[in-house]
Design a protein around this motif. Structure first.
Motif, PDB file in Angstrom:
ATOM      1  N   VAL A 456       0.874  -1.175   0.000  1.00 14.11           N
ATOM      2  CA  VAL A 456       0.000   0.000   0.000  1.00 14.11           C
ATOM      3  C   VAL A 456       0.910   1.224   0.000  1.00 14.11           C
ATOM      4  O   VAL A 456       1.912   1.254   0.713  1.00 14.11           O
ATOM      5  N   THR A 457       0.578   2.223  -0.813  1.00 13.67           N
ATOM      6  CA  THR A 457       1.417   3.423  -0.906  1.00 13.67           C
ATOM      7  C   THR A 457       0.639   4.724  -0.810  1.00 13.67           C
ATOM      8  O   THR A 457       1.238   5.786  -0.635  1.00 13.67           O
ATOM      9  N   GLY A 458      -0.690   4.660  -0.935  1.00 12.70           N
ATOM     10  CA  GLY A 458      -1.496   5.879  -0.914  1.00 12.70           C
ATOM     11  C   GLY A 458      -1.523   6.542   0.455  1.00 12.70           C
ATOM     12  O   GLY A 458      -1.370   5.887   1.487  1.00 12.70           O
ATOM     13  N   LYS A 459      -1.759   7.834   0.470  1.00 14.75           N
ATOM     14  CA  LYS A 459      -1.764   8.592   1.725  1.00 14.75           C
ATOM     15  C   LYS A 459      -2.862   8.119   2.671  1.00 14.75           C
ATOM     16  O   LYS A 459      -2.636   7.932   3.872  1.00 14.75           O
ATOM     17  N   SER A 460      -4.073   7.921   2.153  1.00 13.07           N
ATOM     18  CA  SER A 460      -5.181   7.490   3.009  1.00 13.07           C
ATOM     19  C   SER A 460      -4.944   6.084   3.542  1.00 13.07           C
ATOM     20  O   SER A 460      -5.292   5.769   4.686  1.00 13.07           O
ATOM     21  N   GLU A 461      -4.339   5.218   2.711  1.00 14.12           N
ATOM     22  CA  GLU A 461      -4.027   3.851   3.160  1.00 14.12           C
ATOM     23  C   GLU A 461      -2.994   3.879   4.277  1.00 14.12           C
ATOM     24  O   GLU A 461      -3.103   3.148   5.263  1.00 14.12           O
ATOM     25  N   ARG A 462      -1.965   4.723   4.116  1.00 13.65           N
ATOM     26  CA  ARG A 462      -0.936   4.822   5.153  1.00 13.65           C
ATOM     27  C   ARG A 462      -1.521   5.390   6.441  1.00 13.65           C
ATOM     28  O   ARG A 462      -1.118   5.001   7.541  1.00 13.65           O
ATOM     29  N   ALA A 466      -1.460   3.479   9.926  1.00 14.80           N
ATOM     30  CA  ALA A 466      -0.874   4.129  11.100  1.00 14.80           C
ATOM     31  C   ALA A 466      -1.749   3.899  12.335  1.00 14.80           C
ATOM     32  O   ALA A 466      -1.234   3.685  13.443  1.00 14.80           O
ATOM     33  N   ARG A 467      -3.052   3.915  12.140  1.00 12.95           N
ATOM     34  CA  ARG A 467      -3.977   3.643  13.254  1.00 12.95           C
ATOM     35  C   ARG A 467      -3.788   2.212  13.758  1.00 12.95           C
ATOM     36  O   ARG A 467      -3.746   1.973  14.979  1.00 12.95           O
ATOM     37  N   ALA A 468      -3.643   1.256  12.857  1.00 13.23           N
ATOM     38  CA  ALA A 468      -3.440  -0.139  13.255  1.00 13.23           C
ATOM     39  C   ALA A 468      -2.132  -0.295  14.031  1.00 13.23           C
ATOM     40  O   ALA A 468      -2.071  -1.011  15.039  1.00 13.23           O
ATOM     41  N   LEU A 469      -1.077   0.369  13.572  1.00 13.78           N
ATOM     42  CA  LEU A 469       0.211   0.287  14.267  1.00 13.78           C
ATOM     43  C   LEU A 469       0.127   0.923  15.655  1.00 13.78           C
ATOM     44  O   LEU A 469       0.736   0.432  16.615  1.00 13.78           O
ATOM     45  N   PHE A 470      -0.602   2.017  15.756  1.00 20.78           N
ATOM     46  CA  PHE A 470      -0.780   2.675  17.047  1.00 20.78           C
ATOM     47  C   PHE A 470      -1.416   1.712  18.049  1.00 20.78           C
ATOM     48  O   PHE A 470      -0.954   1.600  19.200  1.00 20.78           O
ATOM     49  N   GLY A 547       5.630   7.458  11.987  1.00 22.57           N
ATOM     50  CA  GLY A 547       6.602   6.857  11.076  1.00 22.57           C
ATOM     51  C   GLY A 547       5.932   6.274   9.846  1.00 22.57           C
ATOM     52  O   GLY A 547       6.473   6.360   8.734  1.00 22.57           O
ATOM     53  N   MET A 548       4.763   5.652  10.015  1.00 23.69           N
ATOM     54  CA  MET A 548       4.047   5.110   8.865  1.00 23.69           C
ATOM     55  C   MET A 548       3.540   6.235   7.965  1.00 23.69           C
ATOM     56  O   MET A 548       3.597   6.124   6.731  1.00 23.69           O
ATOM     57  N   MET A 549       3.067   7.306   8.564  1.00 25.95           N
ATOM     58  CA  MET A 549       2.618   8.438   7.757  1.00 25.95           C
ATOM     59  C   MET A 549       3.783   9.072   7.012  1.00 25.95           C
ATOM     60  O   MET A 549       3.650   9.484   5.864  1.00 25.95           O
ATOM     61  N   ARG A 550       4.941   9.132   7.675  1.00 30.93           N
ATOM     62  CA  ARG A 550       6.144   9.705   7.066  1.00 30.93           C
ATOM     63  C   ARG A 550       6.946   8.593   6.395  1.00 30.93           C
ATOM     64  O   ARG A 550       8.050   8.267   6.789  1.00 30.93           O
ATOM     65  N   SER A 551       6.347   7.989   5.408  1.00 31.48           N
ATOM     66  CA  SER A 551       7.014   6.948   4.624  1.00 31.48           C
ATOM     67  C   SER A 551       6.432   6.970   3.223  1.00 31.48           C
ATOM     68  O   SER A 551       5.448   7.662   2.953  1.00 31.48           O
ATOM     69  N   GLY A 552       7.052   6.200   2.324  1.00 29.69           N
ATOM     70  CA  GLY A 552       6.563   6.150   0.954  1.00 29.69           C
ATOM     71  C   GLY A 552       5.614   5.006   0.699  1.00 29.69           C
ATOM     72  O   GLY A 552       5.079   4.856  -0.393  1.00 29.69           O
TER      73      GLY A 552
END
Length: 664
Positions: A456-462, A466-470, A547-552
């Motif tokens: 997954v690479t899209g902004k909304s997907e990331r 990020a919520r799941a990682l949190f 970190g997930m939001m700040r990634s490609g």
């Protein structure tokens, strides 16, 4: 001869053509620049050459070296280039130096020479310095041209002008890496290529940088022009401190004069800035790259040094919290890789799955390193399943030396591969990169067909991920056993980092000064428990989410089953993807808490978690399942984030080699 060079007439007269035919040019190096120099000068009509090179052609030379073809791989560059030049002009007189140039043969190399052309590798600095110095003493002009991006920069050293050390401001006390920088800066004082150069691919500490055949051709054209000018006396020679750079990419031609060379006050300021850009912080702390042994020829036995090199490559593999859960047992003709199960009994390592992934990564490193030095490795995973309970040999590498150097790209990158916890660029990873890596996973080895990589690479997907990682990281910080285990693996005291050789140095966590102080404060469980009660403890899960939001983008690697062989195959695939991303210039960080928790939940049930944490996992995995619908029914092995990020300054250490090899 008259007919072969008749089209030169009008630009070079007949007498001049004879002068060129009677000229002897010495070219040191037959690679990217030197090989094109030879061919260009041969077609210009130069009749005699002294040529030196000790290297052979390989696949990695294709992009820039004239003689690199399928037929020439493995052949000496010198032989190939002499054949090619002779096919252009069979009357050329050659003196060859297959051992390269050294103090022992430098005078012989320069004997009878009219002009020296520099084709030496950028980082072979000391022999270049001695060549220039000796040629200057003997009254021989030297021309050097460097391929810089899409451009070339050219300098001419004349016997009555400035010498090499004087112009570049080189002295014996100057550190080696600073000499490289002085050379580059003096070569192009008004550099045009820096505007478009991607500095991720330039590392003076590791002696690597990009180079194009386009620039090599320009080097040869401009160098040959100066050779003709000097030999025929056609116009004024602009010797150092004059310089020239032509860059067709930006459409600029720059020439000028640099009084005093690199000692020029303005130039010194530029060099100081360049030192911060290209030498700042030194190489990655903790990284030790062993010397690459000589290629093992077909039919030869692998020497101890070659076997140790392969083992050291295995040691360089990643492992959870850097526990290094492996041992290596060399035997005549190969190495067994053994699971060291006592290394990690943490909650994360259910059924030793995390350690098996690490062992698979070690096997992949060893296979790549063995292939790169001609050992022709043959890998067998779980060679004797019946004996696993007694002697847990998870893989066997057998060496079948073939004398071929393979996996050069991955071999160079495996030593640089690291976990990078810095914030990355949010620019999405290109689709072509994701597609290439997904194909690579399932086609790299026999047995990897059931390993899949999903992206997954899209902004909304990331943002969703990020919520799941949190949520998953909240479990990690709210459990006493997980918190205390993690803190036991953080090396808070700098002197211990190199002594213990395992764990995570504090600086490696990329937490910054404030983050490091926070980690020190919450080190005791009582302090962490208080932080959780007040909500402050959520700063750590928030950092993971950021970190997930700040990634490609994020990749999820899955396998079909959770048995030992499948998990090992997954480990091989993880490492192959990781190393390839490093080669492509992307940073990588495993985000393993969520996948390891999910594995435990799938294999054991929810009894290992509290009701609250089971709720976190249900929400977290529902997000993952929605983002990666194709993983249903598969075993999630590793989630990671990747993107363009700053270079890691502080790496991890490794234990001593002998600690991984059982006493005989």
């Amino acid at each position: 001869m008259d007919e072969a060079f008749c089209r030169n007439l009008g630009l070079v007269d007949y007498a001049g053509q004879q002068k060129l035919h009677n000229t002897r040019v010495a070219i040191a190096g037959m690679g990217g620049v030197g090989g094109v120099h030879l061919m260009t000068l041969a077609r210009t009509g130069i009749g005699a050459f002294n040529v030196a090179d000790m290297d052979s052609f390989a696949v990695a030379n294709v992009n820039r070296q004239f003689g690199a073809t399928l037929d020439s791989f493995g052949r000496p560059k010198l032989d190939v280039m002499v054949e090619l030049a002779s096919s252009v002009n069979p009357c050329i007189c050659f003196k060859t130096f297959p051992e390269g140039i050294s103090d022992a043969n430098l005078d012989t190399f320069l004997q009878g020479v009219d002009i020296v052309v520099d084709g030496i590798d950028f980082f072979a600095f000391e022999i270049r310095r001695r060549l220039f110095k000796r040629a200057h003493e003997l009254g021989i002009p030297v021309i050097t041209a460097g391929p810089l991006g899409f451009s070339t920069a050219v300098l001419v050293f004349m016997p009555d002008g400035m010498g090499f050390d004087e112009y570049f401001d080189i002295h014996d006390e100057l550190p080696e890496k600073h000499r490289y920088l002085h050379f580059a800066m003096g070569l192009a004082p008004r550099a045009t290529h820096l505007a478009y150069l991607d500095r991720r691919f330039v590392d003076i500490h590791e002696k690597r940088g990009p180079s194009l055949h386009i620039a090599c051709q320009l080097c040869a054209a401009m160098t040959a022009t100066e050779v003709v000018r000097i030999v025929l006396g056609k116009g004024r020679v602009r010797a150092v401190p004059c310089f020239t750079q032509f860059d067709p990419y930006v459409g600029k031609f720059r020439k000028g004069r640099l009084p005093m060379g690199n000692r020029n006050p303005l130039q010194r300021i530029k060099i100081a800035v360049a030192k911060k850009l290209f030498l700042g912080g030194g190489g990655r702390e903790g990284l030790v790259v062993p010397s690459k042994p000589q290629l093992v020829r077909r039919g030869e036995a692998a020497l101890v040094e070659a076997t140790e090199y392969v083992i050291r490559a295995g040691m360089q593999a990643p492992s959870g919290d850097n526990v290094q859960p492996w041992r290596f047992s060399p035997f005549d003709g190969g190495v067994d890789v053994i699971l060291r199960s006592e290394a990690d009994h943490s909650f994360f390592n259910y059924r030793q799955i995390a350690s098996l992934v690490a062992c698979g990564a070690a096997v992949e490193n060893m296979r790549i390193a063995a292939a790169a030095i001609g050992l022709g490795p043959r890998v067998t995973l779980v060679p004797d399943p019946v004996e696993q309970a007694v002697s847990p040999v998870v893989a066997r590498l057998e060496f079948v030396p073939d004398g071929l150097e393979r996996e050069g790209v991955l071999h160079a990158a495996l030593w640089r591969r690291c976990t990078n916890r810095n914030m990355f660029s949010a620019k999405p990873i290109p689709h072509e990169v994701c597609e290439r890596l997904s194909r690579m996973v399932s086609s790299g080895h026999s047995g990897l067909e059931d390993v899949k990589l999903h992206w997954v690479t899209g902004k909304s997907e990331r943002k969703s991920l990020a919520r799941a990682l949190f949520l998953a990281d909240r479990i990690r910080v709210e459990r006493q056993d997980l918190h205390e285990y993690f803190m036991s693996m953080v090396r808070f005291d700098a002197p211990r980092e190199s002594v213990s050789g395992d764990g995570l140095p504090l600086k490696n966590l990329c937490a910054g000064v404030a983050g490091e102080q926070f980690l020190k404060l919450i080190r005791p469980w009582k302090a962490m428990r208080l932080a959780n009660l007040t909500g402050v403890g959520r700063l750590m899960p928030m950092h993971s989410a950021l970190g997930m939001m700040r990634s490609g983008g994020a990749g999820l690697l899955t396998v079909g089953k959770a048995d030992m062989q499948s998990v090992l195959h997954g480990g091989l695939a993880v490492e192959r993807v990781w190393i390839m991303l490093e080669h492509m210039g992307f940073a990588f960080q495993p985000m393993t808490a969520i996948t390891l928790f999910r594995l435990r939940e799938m294999l054991e049930g929810g009894e290992a978690f509290s009701d609250t944490h089971n709720g976190f996992m249900r929400e977290a995995w529902s997000i993952v399942s929605e983002l990666f619908p194709e993983v249903k029914g598969r075993i999630p092995l590793m989630l990671f984030r990747a993107g363009m990020g700053p270079r890691l300054k502080y790496g991890t250490y490794r234990r001593e080699l002998h600690s991984f090899i059982p006493a005989s």
